[in-house]
Design a protein around this motif. Structure first.
Motif, PDB file in Angstrom:
ATOM      1  N   ASN A  77       0.858  -1.174   0.000  1.00  0.00           N
ATOM      2  CA  ASN A  77       0.000   0.000   0.000  1.00  0.00           C
ATOM      3  C   ASN A  77       0.899   1.230   0.000  1.00  0.00           C
ATOM      4  O   ASN A  77       1.868   1.291   0.755  1.00  0.00           O
ATOM      5  CB  ASN A  77      -0.907   0.021   1.238  1.00  0.00           C
ATOM      6  N   GLU A  78       0.569   2.196  -0.856  1.00  0.00           N
ATOM      7  CA  GLU A  78       1.389   3.401  -0.917  1.00  0.00           C
ATOM      8  C   GLU A  78       1.406   4.104   0.443  1.00  0.00           C
ATOM      9  O   GLU A  78       0.378   4.223   1.102  1.00  0.00           O
ATOM     10  CB  GLU A  78       0.854   4.360  -1.973  1.00  0.00           C
ATOM     11  N   GLU A  79       2.576   4.524   0.842  1.00  0.00           N
ATOM     12  CA  GLU A  79       2.705   5.298   2.071  1.00  0.00           C
ATOM     13  C   GLU A  79       3.809   6.318   1.870  1.00  0.00           C
ATOM     14  O   GLU A  79       4.722   6.122   1.060  1.00  0.00           O
ATOM     15  CB  GLU A  79       3.047   4.400   3.259  1.00  0.00           C
ATOM     16  N   PRO A  80       3.740   7.449   2.565  1.00  0.00           N
ATOM     17  CA  PRO A  80       4.797   8.452   2.427  1.00  0.00           C
ATOM     18  C   PRO A  80       6.155   7.869   2.811  1.00  0.00           C
ATOM     19  O   PRO A  80       6.264   7.068   3.750  1.00  0.00           O
ATOM     20  CB  PRO A  80       4.370   9.557   3.403  1.00  0.00           C
ATOM     21  N   CYS A  81       7.168   8.263   2.072  1.00  0.00           N
ATOM     22  CA  CYS A  81       8.526   7.816   2.356  1.00  0.00           C
ATOM     23  C   CYS A  81       9.396   9.022   2.690  1.00  0.00           C
ATOM     24  O   CYS A  81       9.093  10.162   2.319  1.00  0.00           O
ATOM     25  CB  CYS A  81       9.114   7.083   1.157  1.00  0.00           C
ATOM     26  N   LEU A  82      10.463   8.753   3.404  1.00  0.00           N
ATOM     27  CA  LEU A  82      11.446   9.774   3.727  1.00  0.00           C
ATOM     28  C   LEU A  82      12.529   9.727   2.658  1.00  0.00           C
ATOM     29  O   LEU A  82      13.148   8.685   2.447  1.00  0.00           O
ATOM     30  CB  LEU A  82      12.046   9.515   5.101  1.00  0.00           C
ATOM     31  N   GLN A  83      12.740  10.826   1.971  1.00  0.00           N
ATOM     32  CA  GLN A  83      13.765  10.899   0.933  1.00  0.00           C
ATOM     33  C   GLN A  83      14.867  11.856   1.354  1.00  0.00           C
ATOM     34  O   GLN A  83      14.602  12.994   1.737  1.00  0.00           O
ATOM     35  CB  GLN A  83      13.161  11.388  -0.382  1.00  0.00           C
ATOM     36  N   MET A  84      16.094  11.380   1.283  1.00  0.00           N
ATOM     37  CA  MET A  84      17.247  12.227   1.576  1.00  0.00           C
ATOM     38  C   MET A  84      18.101  12.340   0.321  1.00  0.00           C
ATOM     39  O   MET A  84      18.505  11.334  -0.257  1.00  0.00           O
ATOM     40  CB  MET A  84      18.095  11.656   2.714  1.00  0.00           C
ATOM     41  N   ILE A  85      18.327  13.563  -0.121  1.00  0.00           N
ATOM     42  CA  ILE A  85      19.288  13.836  -1.182  1.00  0.00           C
ATOM     43  C   ILE A  85      20.586  14.236  -0.500  1.00  0.00           C
ATOM     44  O   ILE A  85      20.605  15.143   0.334  1.00  0.00           O
ATOM     45  CB  ILE A  85      18.818  14.984  -2.097  1.00  0.00           C
ATOM     46  N   ARG A  86      21.668  13.563  -0.856  1.00  0.00           N
ATOM     47  CA  ARG A  86      22.935  13.791  -0.147  1.00  0.00           C
ATOM     48  C   ARG A  86      24.091  13.921  -1.136  1.00  0.00           C
ATOM     49  O   ARG A  86      24.234  13.104  -2.048  1.00  0.00           O
ATOM     50  CB  ARG A  86      23.216  12.646   0.815  1.00  0.00           C
ATOM     51  N   ARG A  87      24.880  14.959  -0.948  1.00  0.00           N
ATOM     52  CA  ARG A  87      26.158  15.072  -1.674  1.00  0.00           C
ATOM     53  C   ARG A  87      27.285  15.069  -0.655  1.00  0.00           C
ATOM     54  O   ARG A  87      27.184  15.708   0.391  1.00  0.00           O
ATOM     55  CB  ARG A  87      26.215  16.362  -2.500  1.00  0.00           C
ATOM     56  N   THR A  88      28.356  14.361  -0.974  1.00  0.00           N
ATOM     57  CA  THR A  88      29.476  14.255  -0.047  1.00  0.00           C
ATOM     58  C   THR A  88      30.764  14.718  -0.717  1.00  0.00           C
ATOM     59  O   THR A  88      30.969  14.507  -1.919  1.00  0.00           O
ATOM     60  CB  THR A  88      29.648  12.811   0.461  1.00  0.00           C
ATOM     61  N   TRP A  89      31.619  15.310   0.080  1.00  0.00           N
ATOM     62  CA  TRP A  89      32.895  15.848  -0.383  1.00  0.00           C
ATOM     63  C   TRP A  89      34.051  15.163   0.338  1.00  0.00           C
ATOM     64  O   TRP A  89      33.934  14.798   1.512  1.00  0.00           O
ATOM     65  CB  TRP A  89      32.996  17.342  -0.070  1.00  0.00           C
ATOM     66  N   SER A  90      35.162  15.032  -0.341  1.00  0.00           N
ATOM     67  CA  SER A  90      36.439  14.714   0.285  1.00  0.00           C
ATOM     68  C   SER A  90      37.331  15.927   0.078  1.00  0.00           C
ATOM     69  O   SER A  90      36.905  16.931  -0.506  1.00  0.00           O
ATOM     70  CB  SER A  90      37.076  13.471  -0.345  1.00  0.00           C
ATOM     71  N   ALA A  91      38.559  15.843   0.518  1.00  0.00           N
ATOM     72  CA  ALA A  91      39.472  16.972   0.362  1.00  0.00           C
ATOM     73  C   ALA A  91      39.738  17.291  -1.108  1.00  0.00           C
ATOM     74  O   ALA A  91      40.114  18.415  -1.449  1.00  0.00           O
ATOM     75  CB  ALA A  91      40.794  16.682   1.071  1.00  0.00           C
ATOM     76  N   LYS A  92      39.501  16.314  -2.011  1.00  0.00           N
ATOM     77  CA  LYS A  92      39.809  16.497  -3.431  1.00  0.00           C
ATOM     78  C   LYS A  92      38.605  16.895  -4.265  1.00  0.00           C
ATOM     79  O   LYS A  92      38.745  17.142  -5.466  1.00  0.00           O
ATOM     80  CB  LYS A  92      40.435  15.212  -3.988  1.00  0.00           C
ATOM     81  N   GLY A  93      37.405  16.932  -3.680  1.00  0.00           N
ATOM     82  CA  GLY A  93      36.245  17.341  -4.457  1.00  0.00           C
ATOM     83  C   GLY A  93      34.992  16.556  -4.104  1.00  0.00           C
ATOM     84  O   GLY A  93      34.953  15.830  -3.099  1.00  0.00           O
ATOM     85  N   ILE A  94      33.960  16.704  -4.943  1.00  0.00           N
ATOM     86  CA  ILE A  94      32.687  16.017  -4.709  1.00  0.00           C
ATOM     87  C   ILE A  94      32.844  14.537  -5.038  1.00  0.00           C
ATOM     88  O   ILE A  94      33.243  14.172  -6.142  1.00  0.00           O
ATOM     89  CB  ILE A  94      31.570  16.624  -5.570  1.00  0.00           C
ATOM     90  N   VAL A  95      32.528  13.692  -4.084  1.00  0.00           N
ATOM     91  CA  VAL A  95      32.704  12.249  -4.247  1.00  0.00           C
ATOM     92  C   VAL A  95      31.453  11.596  -4.807  1.00  0.00           C
ATOM     93  O   VAL A  95      31.508  10.826  -5.762  1.00  0.00           O
ATOM     94  CB  VAL A  95      33.076  11.586  -2.905  1.00  0.00           C
ATOM     95  N   SER A  96      30.294  11.892  -4.209  1.00  0.00           N
ATOM     96  CA  SER A  96      29.088  11.201  -4.643  1.00  0.00           C
ATOM     97  C   SER A  96      27.849  12.056  -4.447  1.00  0.00           C
ATOM     98  O   SER A  96      27.845  13.029  -3.687  1.00  0.00           O
ATOM     99  CB  SER A  96      28.923   9.874  -3.891  1.00  0.00           C
ATOM    100  N   PHE A  97      26.810  11.649  -5.158  1.00  0.00           N
ATOM    101  CA  PHE A  97      25.496  12.290  -5.111  1.00  0.00           C
ATOM    102  C   PHE A  97      24.496  11.147  -5.000  1.00  0.00           C
ATOM    103  O   PHE A  97      24.463  10.262  -5.858  1.00  0.00           O
ATOM    104  CB  PHE A  97      25.290  13.095  -6.391  1.00  0.00           C
TER     105      PHE A  97
END
Length: 253
Positions: free
Chosen positions: A211-231
């Motif tokens: 059954n459809e139910e609301p979900c929690l969505q997190m958009i996350r970007r992460t950085w290391s010392a050399k730049g953006i690692v992941s999205f």
């Protein structure tokens, strides 16, 4: 298999007459951001302004703005308007924990199901989020994290190959993407956007939601010392997952 992000944007690298109007509006906004005509934190045209410019309804303009906001390209402020999101790193107020550690801390049994591991060409929103050129090769993974053999979270992640070149060679049934990336490109900063969403039919299937139910969505970007690692986009059933944290404030002298 339908991409959580890419199915929305796979036609956006070139504007063609067959594109629907909301996609043309999105491409127009992305082109202005990439060309630095609209800078970080600068206000973009309103729904009414876009509707007049492209001769479409406000609903069509709203869809374009909403999808770019969902992808982290824009940010909306009630009563103020819509702005180009900041693409600089931002310190996180939430502790970023490995989901396997979260499950184990509850004395649960962690496991996962790897749905996709692939090399793709970055469409414009993904390229902007990772700080790479459009159509540059990036890694994509889709994984379902389980607790006690029950689906807990769907994770779709895009990774910069320059910072984690062996990402696709990993066995993510033995280590999570977060754990691996923390080793090869230690996390220095992160940015989160959290909201309630209704899941797609495919996400419902992956999460075992009958059954459809609301979900929690997190958009996350992460950085290391050399730049953006992941999205990444992380989607969890609202009935099974919650966010929490502990903040310590310095006392004034």
């Amino acid at each position: 298999m339908c991409h959580l992000y890419l199915h929305k944007y796979e036609l956006e690298t070139t504007i063609v007459p067959e594109l629907p109007k909301f996609a043309l509006i999105k491409q127009y906004i992305i082109d202005n951001i990439r060309a630095a005509r609209w800078l970080e934190n600068e206000r973009v045209p309103s729904e009414n302004e876009l509707a007049d410019q492209f001769n479409v309804s406000r609903m069509t303009a709203r869809r374009a703005l909403s999808e770019l906001t969902e992808a982290g390209i824009l940010t909306r402020s009630q009563g103020l308007g819509t702005f180009v999101a900041s693409f600089k790193s931002q310190s996180s107020l939430l502790e970023i924990r490995n989901i396997a550690d979260e499950v184990n801390a509850r004395n649960g049994k962690y496991s996962c199901t790897v749905l996709t591991l692939e090399l793709i060409a970055a469409v414009a929103p993904i390229a902007i989020a990772l700080g790479v050129e459009a159509d540059a090769p990036v890694y994509r993974s889709v994984i379902v994290h389980n607790e006690n053999e029950q689906p807990l979270q769907v994770e779709e992640r895009f990774v910069n190959p320059q910072l984690a070149p062996e990402y696709l060679d990993q066995n993510f049934e033995l280590t999570t993407p977060h754990e691996y990336l923390s080793q090869v490109a230690p996390l220095t900063e992160a940015r989160h956007t959290v909201e309630a969403v209704m899941p797609s039919r495919e996400v419902c299937q992956w999460l075992g939601l009958y059954n459809e139910e609301p979900c929690l969505q997190m958009i996350r970007r992460t950085w290391s010392a050399k730049g953006i690692v992941s999205f990444a986009r992380l989607i969890s059933p609202g009935s099974k997952y919650r966010l929490g944290g502990h903040l310590t404030f310095k006392q004034r002298s």
